[in-house]
Design a protein around this motif. Structure first.
Motif, PDB file in Angstrom:
ATOM      1  N   SER A   1      62.645  49.968   3.158  1.00 52.11           N
ATOM      2  CA  SER A   1      61.213  50.036   2.642  1.00 52.11           C
ATOM      3  C   SER A   1      60.796  51.526   3.178  1.00 52.11           C
ATOM      4  O   SER A   1      59.967  52.198   2.198  1.00 52.11           O
ATOM      5  N   ALA A   2      60.981  51.683   4.246  1.00 51.55           N
ATOM      6  CA  ALA A   2      60.249  53.067   5.030  1.00 51.55           C
ATOM      7  C   ALA A   2      61.094  54.306   4.369  1.00 51.55           C
ATOM      8  O   ALA A   2      60.332  55.074   4.077  1.00 51.55           O
ATOM      9  N   ARG A   3      62.331  54.328   4.292  1.00 48.59           N
ATOM     10  CA  ARG A   3      62.978  55.544   3.785  1.00 48.59           C
ATOM     11  C   ARG A   3      63.011  55.451   2.245  1.00 48.59           C
ATOM     12  O   ARG A   3      62.687  56.791   1.810  1.00 48.59           O
ATOM     13  N   LEU A   4      62.710  54.635   1.426  1.00 46.39           N
ATOM     14  CA  LEU A   4      62.122  54.634   0.134  1.00 46.39           C
ATOM     15  C   LEU A   4      60.791  55.512  -0.095  1.00 46.39           C
ATOM     16  O   LEU A   4      60.448  56.338  -0.963  1.00 46.39           O
ATOM     17  N   TYR A   5      59.954  54.815   0.857  1.00 41.29           N
ATOM     18  CA  TYR A   5      58.617  55.357   0.940  1.00 41.29           C
ATOM     19  C   TYR A   5      58.566  56.949   1.157  1.00 41.29           C
ATOM     20  O   TYR A   5      58.085  57.728   0.480  1.00 41.29           O
ATOM     21  N   GLU A   6      59.184  57.164   2.181  1.00 45.22           N
ATOM     22  CA  GLU A   6      59.360  58.679   2.444  1.00 45.22           C
ATOM     23  C   GLU A   6      60.053  59.494   1.412  1.00 45.22           C
ATOM     24  O   GLU A   6      59.516  60.402   1.209  1.00 45.22           O
TER      25      GLU A   6
ATOM     26  N   ASP B   1      57.567  60.670  -6.320  1.00 42.75           N
ATOM     27  CA  ASP B   1      58.138  59.690  -7.381  1.00 42.75           C
ATOM     28  C   ASP B   1      57.250  58.490  -7.121  1.00 42.75           C
ATOM     29  O   ASP B   1      57.688  57.788  -6.007  1.00 42.75           O
ATOM     30  N   PRO B   2      56.326  58.053  -7.764  1.00 46.41           N
ATOM     31  CA  PRO B   2      55.752  56.804  -7.703  1.00 46.41           C
ATOM     32  C   PRO B   2      56.486  55.497  -7.815  1.00 46.41           C
ATOM     33  O   PRO B   2      55.957  54.577  -7.282  1.00 46.41           O
ATOM     34  N   LEU B   3      57.575  55.710  -8.612  1.00 44.47           N
ATOM     35  CA  LEU B   3      58.525  54.561  -8.951  1.00 44.47           C
ATOM     36  C   LEU B   3      59.193  54.125  -7.497  1.00 44.47           C
ATOM     37  O   LEU B   3      59.651  52.822  -7.190  1.00 44.47           O
ATOM     38  N   LEU B   4      59.686  55.186  -6.826  1.00 45.39           N
ATOM     39  CA  LEU B   4      60.229  54.912  -5.381  1.00 45.39           C
ATOM     40  C   LEU B   4      59.292  54.341  -4.404  1.00 45.39           C
ATOM     41  O   LEU B   4      59.568  53.472  -3.863  1.00 45.39           O
ATOM     42  N   ILE B   5      58.173  54.640  -4.563  1.00 47.22           N
ATOM     43  CA  ILE B   5      56.916  54.304  -3.652  1.00 47.22           C
ATOM     44  C   ILE B   5      56.738  52.737  -4.051  1.00 47.22           C
ATOM     45  O   ILE B   5      56.604  52.035  -3.044  1.00 47.22           O
TER      46      ILE B   5
ATOM     47  N   SER C   1      48.857  52.315  -2.695  1.00 47.49           N
ATOM     48  CA  SER C   1      47.698  53.370  -2.912  1.00 47.49           C
ATOM     49  C   SER C   1      48.331  54.738  -3.302  1.00 47.49           C
ATOM     50  O   SER C   1      47.711  55.557  -3.994  1.00 47.49           O
ATOM     51  N   SER C   2      49.305  55.143  -2.434  1.00 44.57           N
ATOM     52  CA  SER C   2      49.816  56.476  -2.669  1.00 44.57           C
ATOM     53  C   SER C   2      50.661  56.418  -4.002  1.00 44.57           C
ATOM     54  O   SER C   2      50.659  57.533  -4.776  1.00 44.57           O
ATOM     55  N   ALA C   3      51.135  55.359  -4.629  1.00 50.02           N
ATOM     56  CA  ALA C   3      51.952  55.291  -5.948  1.00 50.02           C
ATOM     57  C   ALA C   3      51.030  55.457  -6.849  1.00 50.02           C
ATOM     58  O   ALA C   3      51.064  56.295  -7.902  1.00 50.02           O
ATOM     59  N   GLU C   4      49.848  54.944  -6.901  1.00 54.42           N
ATOM     60  CA  GLU C   4      48.496  55.247  -7.689  1.00 54.42           C
ATOM     61  C   GLU C   4      47.930  56.525  -8.012  1.00 54.42           C
ATOM     62  O   GLU C   4      47.942  57.072  -9.123  1.00 54.42           O
ATOM     63  N   ASP C   5      48.215  57.331  -6.456  1.00 55.94           N
ATOM     64  CA  ASP C   5      47.914  58.866  -6.625  1.00 55.94           C
ATOM     65  C   ASP C   5      48.652  59.424  -7.665  1.00 55.94           C
ATOM     66  O   ASP C   5      48.346  60.365  -8.356  1.00 55.94           O
TER      67      ASP C   5
ATOM     68  N   ASP D   1      49.435  57.350 -16.066  1.00 58.20           N
ATOM     69  CA  ASP D   1      50.587  56.701 -16.598  1.00 58.20           C
ATOM     70  C   ASP D   1      50.457  55.216 -16.930  1.00 58.20           C
ATOM     71  O   ASP D   1      50.287  54.610 -15.689  1.00 58.20           O
ATOM     72  N   ASP D   2      50.056  54.619 -17.913  1.00 63.67           N
ATOM     73  CA  ASP D   2      49.671  53.379 -17.941  1.00 63.67           C
ATOM     74  C   ASP D   2      50.777  52.496 -17.603  1.00 63.67           C
ATOM     75  O   ASP D   2      50.188  51.317 -16.925  1.00 63.67           O
ATOM     76  N   THR D   3      51.815  52.900 -18.153  1.00 65.56           N
ATOM     77  CA  THR D   3      52.984  51.935 -17.765  1.00 65.56           C
ATOM     78  C   THR D   3      53.149  51.584 -16.386  1.00 65.56           C
ATOM     79  O   THR D   3      53.271  50.557 -15.723  1.00 65.56           O
ATOM     80  N   LEU D   4      52.998  52.861 -15.509  1.00 68.81           N
ATOM     81  CA  LEU D   4      53.499  52.570 -14.251  1.00 68.81           C
ATOM     82  C   LEU D   4      51.988  51.986 -13.405  1.00 68.81           C
ATOM     83  O   LEU D   4      52.087  51.108 -12.571  1.00 68.81           O
ATOM     84  N   ALA D   5      50.821  52.143 -14.050  1.00 66.16           N
ATOM     85  CA  ALA D   5      49.643  51.625 -13.779  1.00 66.16           C
ATOM     86  C   ALA D   5      49.596  50.043 -13.780  1.00 66.16           C
ATOM     87  O   ALA D   5      49.390  49.434 -12.814  1.00 66.16           O
ATOM     88  N   GLY D   6      50.482  49.821 -14.780  1.00 66.28           N
ATOM     89  CA  GLY D   6      50.444  48.180 -15.030  1.00 66.28           C
ATOM     90  C   GLY D   6      51.506  47.661 -14.077  1.00 66.28           C
ATOM     91  O   GLY D   6      51.405  46.622 -13.676  1.00 66.28           O
ATOM     92  N   LEU D   7      52.815  48.324 -13.713  1.00 67.24           N
ATOM     93  CA  LEU D   7      53.670  48.004 -12.856  1.00 67.24           C
ATOM     94  C   LEU D   7      52.821  47.776 -11.573  1.00 67.24           C
ATOM     95  O   LEU D   7      52.932  46.757 -10.498  1.00 67.24           O
TER      96      LEU D   7
END
Length: 222
Positions: A47-52, A59-63, A100-104, A109-115
């Motif tokens: 999870s830490a490596r994906l976040y980094e 890429d918000p999907l990776l986060i 919070s980082s992914a949201e920024d 993007d409504d689809t990602l916001a829903g996810l």
């Protein structure tokens, strides 16, 4: 009609693996080879490596993948302190900070916001005996040595450290005779050691900060 989105940890990790095969697949390989679920400590590392990677690539999907994996952990605070160290009031990077980082990055993007909202709303199903974490702090060039910890012979042992800020953490594990049994000295704010002791015994963990600045870190064990 509102559609609800659900992405399982495996699906999210699979999407991440398509983007970062060199990063993700080696981390998942040991668990796949043993036909067993990835350990909680290894999940924390992934999870830490994906976040980094998600932050670096924007890429918000990776986060989001990282946040979902971290939310699945049942992190528990321990009382282990390095020799001569004072208790630190902090915690590892948590899934809410990741979201919070992914949201920024997903703004507009409504689809990602829903996810993102789906992950936030999901009930936490952390493992019953998740990793135990302890918080330490090191100045640039400093080393923390922890009191002996017993690991059971024949059972896979894991030690992992991560920092929120950019620094270079290294870890070493020594047996009761002072022999090095495991180390991770890659230049990264993340370090992981895994080994299988031949017999039950006491081990010493050393965490080193190679800089360029002081940092707090979380030490996790299984």
């Amino acid at each position: 009609m509102n559609r609800r989105f659900y992405l399982s940890p495996l699906l999210l990790a699979t999407r991440a693996a398509r983007v970062l095969p060199v990063l993700v697949l080696p981390l998942m390989a040991p668990a796949a080879a043993q036909a067993e679920p990835m350990s909680p400590v290894k999940t924390a590392e992934l999870s830490a490596r994906l976040y980094e990677a998600g932050v670096e690539m924007g890429d918000p999907l990776l986060i989001l993948s990282a946040a979902k994996l971290r939310k699945s952990l049942g992190l528990k605070r321990g009382d282990l302190l390095a020799e001569g160290a004072a208790p630190q009031d902090d915690a590892p990077l948590d899934w809410e900070e990741m979201l919070s980082s992914a949201e920024d990055l997903a703004e507009g993007d409504d689809t990602l916001a829903g996810l993102i909202e789906d992950v936030r709303a999901e009930s936490s199903k952390g493992v019953s005996s998740g990793p135990v974490y302890n918080i330490g702090a090191l100045s640039n060039g400093g080393t923390d040595t922890y009191p002996v910890v017993e690991f059971v012979g024949g059972e896979y042992a894991e030690v992992y450290v991560e920092a929120k800020s950019a620094t270079d953490l290294n870890i070493q594990v020594l047996d009761s005779k002072g022999r090095l049994v495991c180390s991770d000295t890659d230049a990264s704010h993340i370090a992981y050691c895994g080994w299988r002791p031949d017999s039950t015994g006491n081990f010493v963990m050393k965490v080193e900060n190679n800089g360029p600045a002081g940092a707090k870190y979380a030490l996790m064990t299984n």
